[in-house]
Design a protein around this motif. Sequence first.
Motif, short mmCIF file in Angstrom:
data_model
loop_
_atom_site.label_atom_id
_atom_site.label_comp_id
_atom_site.label_asym_id
_atom_site.label_seq_id
_atom_site.Cartn_x
_atom_site.Cartn_y
_atom_site.Cartn_z
N ILE A 26 34.19 7.20 29.73
CA ILE A 26 35.29 6.94 28.80
C ILE A 26 34.86 5.95 27.72
CG2 ILE A 26 37.18 7.43 30.42
CD1 ILE A 26 37.38 4.41 30.96
N VAL A 27 35.60 5.96 26.63
CA VAL A 27 35.41 5.01 25.54
C VAL A 27 36.80 4.71 24.98
CG1 VAL A 27 35.06 6.78 23.77
CG2 VAL A 27 34.02 4.54 23.48
N SER A 28 36.97 3.51 24.42
CA SER A 28 38.28 3.16 23.88
C SER A 28 38.66 4.09 22.73
CB SER A 28 38.29 1.70 23.40
OG SER A 28 37.52 1.57 22.23
N LEU A 29 39.94 4.30 22.57
CA LEU A 29 40.43 5.18 21.50
C LEU A 29 39.99 4.68 20.12
CD1 LEU A 29 42.01 7.67 20.65
CD2 LEU A 29 44.10 6.30 20.77
N PRO A 30 40.11 3.38 19.79
CA PRO A 30 39.66 2.93 18.48
C PRO A 30 38.16 3.19 18.24
CG PRO A 30 41.07 1.27 19.44
CD PRO A 30 40.80 2.29 20.51
N ARG A 31 37.34 2.97 19.27
CA ARG A 31 35.90 3.23 19.11
C ARG A 31 35.64 4.71 18.87
NH1 ARG A 31 30.84 0.54 20.64
NH2 ARG A 31 29.25 2.15 20.53
N TRP A 32 36.31 5.58 19.64
CA TRP A 32 36.17 7.02 19.47
C TRP A 32 36.53 7.43 18.04
CZ3 TRP A 32 34.42 11.16 22.23
CH2 TRP A 32 34.80 12.42 21.80
N GLN A 33 37.62 6.88 17.53
CA GLN A 33 38.05 7.22 16.18
C GLN A 33 37.01 6.78 15.15
OE1 GLN A 33 41.86 5.25 16.50
NE2 GLN A 33 42.93 7.18 16.81
N LYS A 34 36.43 5.58 15.31
CA LYS A 34 35.38 5.11 14.40
C LYS A 34 34.17 6.02 14.46
CE LYS A 34 36.57 0.22 14.54
NZ LYS A 34 36.19 -1.10 15.04
N GLU A 35 33.78 6.41 15.68
CA GLU A 35 32.61 7.28 15.83
C GLU A 35 32.85 8.64 15.18
OE1 GLU A 35 31.74 7.35 20.02
OE2 GLU A 35 31.00 5.29 20.01
N GLU A 36 34.06 9.17 15.29
CA GLU A 36 34.38 10.46 14.68
C GLU A 36 34.31 10.38 13.15
OE1 GLU A 36 34.92 13.61 16.11
OE2 GLU A 36 34.01 12.47 17.74
N ILE A 37 34.75 9.26 12.58
CA ILE A 37 34.65 9.06 11.12
C ILE A 37 33.18 9.05 10.70
CG2 ILE A 37 35.01 7.38 9.27
CD1 ILE A 37 37.68 6.64 10.75
N ILE A 38 32.36 8.33 11.47
CA ILE A 38 30.93 8.26 11.16
C ILE A 38 30.29 9.64 11.29
CG2 ILE A 38 28.71 7.37 12.01
CD1 ILE A 38 30.28 4.75 12.71
N LEU A 39 30.63 10.39 12.33
CA LEU A 39 30.06 11.73 12.50
C LEU A 39 30.44 12.67 11.36
CD1 LEU A 39 30.48 12.30 16.33
CD2 LEU A 39 28.34 12.07 15.06
N THR A 40 31.67 12.56 10.89
CA THR A 40 32.11 13.37 9.76
C THR A 40 31.25 13.09 8.53
OG1 THR A 40 34.36 13.47 10.61
CG2 THR A 40 34.07 13.91 8.25
N LYS A 41 30.98 11.81 8.29
CA LYS A 41 30.14 11.44 7.15
C LYS A 41 28.70 11.91 7.35
CE LYS A 41 32.93 7.43 5.90
NZ LYS A 41 33.01 5.97 5.80
N LEU A 42 28.18 11.77 8.57
CA LEU A 42 26.81 12.21 8.85
C LEU A 42 26.62 13.69 8.58
CD1 LEU A 42 25.91 10.31 12.15
CD2 LEU A 42 24.86 10.01 9.91
N ARG A 43 27.61 14.49 8.91
CA ARG A 43 27.51 15.94 8.73
C ARG A 43 27.41 16.33 7.25
NH1 ARG A 43 31.76 15.84 12.95
NH2 ARG A 43 30.66 16.21 14.91
N GLN A 44 27.74 15.40 6.37
CA GLN A 44 27.71 15.70 4.95
C GLN A 44 26.41 15.25 4.27
OE1 GLN A 44 31.36 14.21 3.17
NE2 GLN A 44 32.52 14.85 4.96
N LEU A 45 25.53 14.59 5.04
CA LEU A 45 24.29 14.06 4.47
C LEU A 45 23.18 15.10 4.46
CD1 LEU A 45 24.13 10.51 6.08
CD2 LEU A 45 24.80 11.09 3.75
#
Length: 107
Positions: free
Chosen positions: A62-81
Motif C-alpha cells: 500500500i501507499v498513501s493516497l496523496p503519494r499515489w496521486q503525486k506519483e500519477e501526476i509525475i507518470l503522466t508527465k513522464l509519458r509525454q517526454l
Amino acid sequence: MNIQYPLFSQVVLTQDLPQHNLKRGEVGTIVEHYPMAEGEDGYSLEGFDVPEVTIEVAASQIVSLPRWQKEEIILTKLRQLSETRLLQIEDYLDFLWQKEKSEEKSA
C-alpha cells in the motif's frame, strides 16, 4: 524504513490482489495496524467496492493516497517526454536513489 499509516487513512493498493478481486490503484481505508518487531508491519483494509470485506496486507502493498496521486501526476508527465529526456530523468533518479541510500546509512 517502516512507515506507519494512521488508522482510518486512505491508502492505495500498489499491486493486484487477485484472491480478493482487487486491482492495483484501488483505494481502501486502514482499520487496523499490526506492528511487527521484525519484518514488515501489516494492515487491515476496508472500504473497497466489496461491502463488509476486510483484507490484510503488508506495508509494501500500500501507499498513501496523496503519494499515489503525486506519483500519477509525475507518470503522466513522464509519458509525454522524448526518449532523450527519459534517459536524462533516469540518470537523475539513479543519482537521487543513491543519495537516499547514503543518507539512510548515515542516519
